[in-house]
Structures are given as C-alpha cells and as structure tokens.
Design a protein around this motif. Structure first.
Motif, mmCIF file in Angstrom:
data_model
loop_
_atom_site.group_PDB
_atom_site.id
_atom_site.type_symbol
_atom_site.label_atom_id
_atom_site.label_comp_id
_atom_site.label_asym_id
_atom_site.label_seq_id
_atom_site.Cartn_x
_atom_site.Cartn_y
_atom_site.Cartn_z
ATOM 1 N N LEU A 1 0.999 -1.246 -0.051
ATOM 2 C CA LEU A 1 0.252 -0.158 -0.150
ATOM 3 C C LEU A 1 0.905 1.720 0.188
ATOM 4 N N GLU A 2 -0.039 2.858 -0.336
ATOM 5 C CA GLU A 2 1.198 3.742 -0.251
ATOM 6 C C GLU A 2 1.292 3.829 1.246
ATOM 7 N N GLU A 3 2.656 3.742 1.759
ATOM 8 C CA GLU A 3 3.452 4.164 3.559
ATOM 9 C C GLU A 3 2.312 5.010 3.499
ATOM 10 N N THR A 4 1.609 5.871 3.319
ATOM 11 C CA THR A 4 1.314 7.125 4.365
ATOM 12 C C THR A 4 -0.136 6.829 4.269
ATOM 13 N N THR A 5 -0.464 6.006 3.844
ATOM 14 C CA THR A 5 -2.237 5.464 4.220
ATOM 15 C C THR A 5 -2.253 5.571 5.950
ATOM 16 N N GLY A 6 -3.602 6.523 6.225
ATOM 17 C CA GLY A 6 -4.286 6.275 7.546
ATOM 18 C C GLY A 6 -3.075 6.953 8.149
ATOM 19 N N LEU A 7 -1.858 7.236 8.191
ATOM 20 C CA LEU A 7 -1.177 8.271 9.196
ATOM 21 C C LEU A 7 -0.912 9.576 9.030
#
Length: 307
Positions: free
Chosen positions: A299-305
């Motif tokens: 996933l895109e590493e920034t998801t949910g962060l």
C-alpha cells in the motif's frame, strides 16, 4: 478481493492502543478482535495469530518470543514492537528510510522488528553518517534523548497524571544511569558501530514527543547537514530542516500527533549536534509499525498516517 486480516496481540498497551487507533479508522483492512476475557488465553491467541495476515506484537520481550512460537503456518507475517528481535539477523529492521535495501527487505519480509523510540532518533542521525563515511565506525558517539512520559507505558502515565504525584515530576528526570539502556544494542548493531554510544535518556512532564540529540565534536555541521539532506531526499516520513533548524530553539513536543521525523543540524565547522524531533508514539512506535504494515501489504506507505 478480501481485506488483509490484522491482529494486534497486546492491544491494551500504549503502543497497541495507538496502532488500533490508526487502523480502526480504515476500511481497507479487517481487524481481528479477541474477546477481552480471552486475551491472555494461549489457545485463543493461537487461533488469532494463525488467522491473521499480519500480526502486531505489542508485548514484553518474553511474551513476544512466545507469540512467535504459536504461529504454525508460513503465511502470517509479524511486526514485533518489542525489543526481542531488533538485533536478530533473521528479522528485518523496520526503518525503511535507512536505505533501499531496508525498504525492499521490509516489503518482502515475514518478520519485521519495529525500531525502539530512542533508537529511532539515534539511528536516523547516525546511520547515514557512518554509511557515507562522514564519521567512522569507531567514533565516540554521545547522545541524550528527551521524551514525553507516555514512553514509559501505562505505569509511568499513571504516575505522571496522578493528582498527588511527586512534585519533582514537574522537572525533567534523567534515568538509565547504569548506561545499559535496552535500546543500545540496536543502536550499535543497526549503525554498524564498533561500540555502543554513551546514551542518557530523560523524561519530561509532557505526554508525547521526543528530541534525541547526538553530539559530534570535530565534525563540520555543513557536511553533516548536506549528507543527511541528500540521504533523506524525497522521503515521506523523514525530513531535514534548514541548517540551524526551523527556529532558534527546539521544543521536544513539536511533532506530537504526527508520524514523521524531522532532523535538525546545528553547529559550525568544529562542532555539530543533530536532533531528531518526532513523536515517541508515532515514528517512535505505532506510526512506524503501521508504516511497515503498509509497505508489507504493498500500500501507499502514508495510508492512515499523519505527516
């Protein structure tokens, strides 16, 4: 297509709760939730550990090692937030920004050791300098690290938030005075040092936030800044401030509530300090764990962060 199944073993602790908070808002993963009255039942935990695609271990070291032995398949992937496996060569170290090799290893890993909070601050500063030859492997590193009291878990949080607490909690507390802090082995191992740094942790009267400062006598601040800026160029979660910092002071809780880390280089041609500024519960623990999960799932590493 089914959603990845995620289980947090130790959801009741500070790190586990923060991971749950980040994942509970998402609709792209399925959280497996054990009944409260069975969360310490070994056989029930075994079922959840083996049913999950990814497991977060938010447990004491001995319990984390035991949990791994309960996994009886080659499918379940593990992110261990304890100290237990951070220097184990069979586990991949979960700090993707250190190198392309680290990121690739995490993406394909079955076993990821999530970094420690103080260690994240030290390693983010020192690893690039050693890897690029700015400082030697046998350099006499010294480091201090100021953290919010949430870094001590539920017991310390209760201690600091007690209305009848010791009045000395109003000031900073230096601890780890035996100079054998549990994060030292990973600092030395991950950075490839010949010996551990002299390291002193400090806890302050604020909930979360961290400022980890490495002292570099005899090293040019401009070279250090340029090296770190080049190393972390185009990274989402690690950035480098302009030389001298964003302002002429550093507040340890500046990055509270965020999952990223900011490096601040100060000094001159003969003396340098590098301060890693971040949230001890963000890039220092739960935020980093979720980032690693995102990478492992493609996933895109920034998801949910929060950057």
């Amino acid at each position: 297509m089914s959603k990845p199944k995620i289980y947090i073993d130790g959801k009741e602790g500070t790190t586990g709760l923060q991971i749950y908070e980040r994942l509970g808002k998402r609709d792209d993963v399925e959280l497996l939730l054990i009944d409260e009255d069975k969360r310490k039942d070994t056989e029930e935990r075994r079922k959840f550990l083996n049913a999950a695609d990814i497991v977060f271990l938010c447990l004491p070291d001995a319990a984390a090692k035991e949990a791994v032995t309960l996994i009886e398949n080659d499918h379940t992937r593990v992110i261990d937030a304890s100290t237990a496996h951070r220097t184990d060569p069979d586990w991949d170290y979960g700090f993707a920004e250190l190198s392309k090799a680290h990121r690739a290893a995490i993406a394909g890993s079955k076993r990821v050791a999530n970094p420690g909070c103080h260690a994240s601050g030290f390693i983010s500063s020192v690893y690039p300098l050693v890897a690029r030859g700015v400082v030697p492997e046998d350099f006499a590193f010294t480091c201090s690290s100021l953290t919010g009291y949430s870094g001590g878990g539920k017991k310390m949080i209760a201690e600091y938030e007690d209305a009848e607490r010791d009045s000395r909690h109003d000031s900073e507390r230096i601890y780890g005075l035996n100079l054998h802090h549990k994060h030292l082995p990973e600092m030395e191992y991950v950075c490839g040092l010949m010996h551990a740094p002299v390291f002193v942790p400090i806890v302050g009267d604020f909930y979360k936030g961290m400022a980890t400062t490495v002292m570099l006598p005899g090293v040019d601040a401009h070279i250090v800044h340029d090296t770190l800026a080049e190393h972390y160029a185009n990274q989402n979660f690690v950035t480098v401030a302009p030389t001298g910092g964003d302002e002429n002071v550093i507040y340890a809780n500046t990055m509270a509530g965020r999952d990223s880390l900011r490096l601040i280089v100060c000094g001159h041609e003969e003396q340098t300090i590098v301060t890693a500024l971040f949230d001890n519960l963000g890039k220092g623990a739960s935020g980093a764990a979720v980032q690693n999960m995102n990478i492992m799932l493609g996933l895109e590493e920034t998801t949910g962060l929060t950057l």
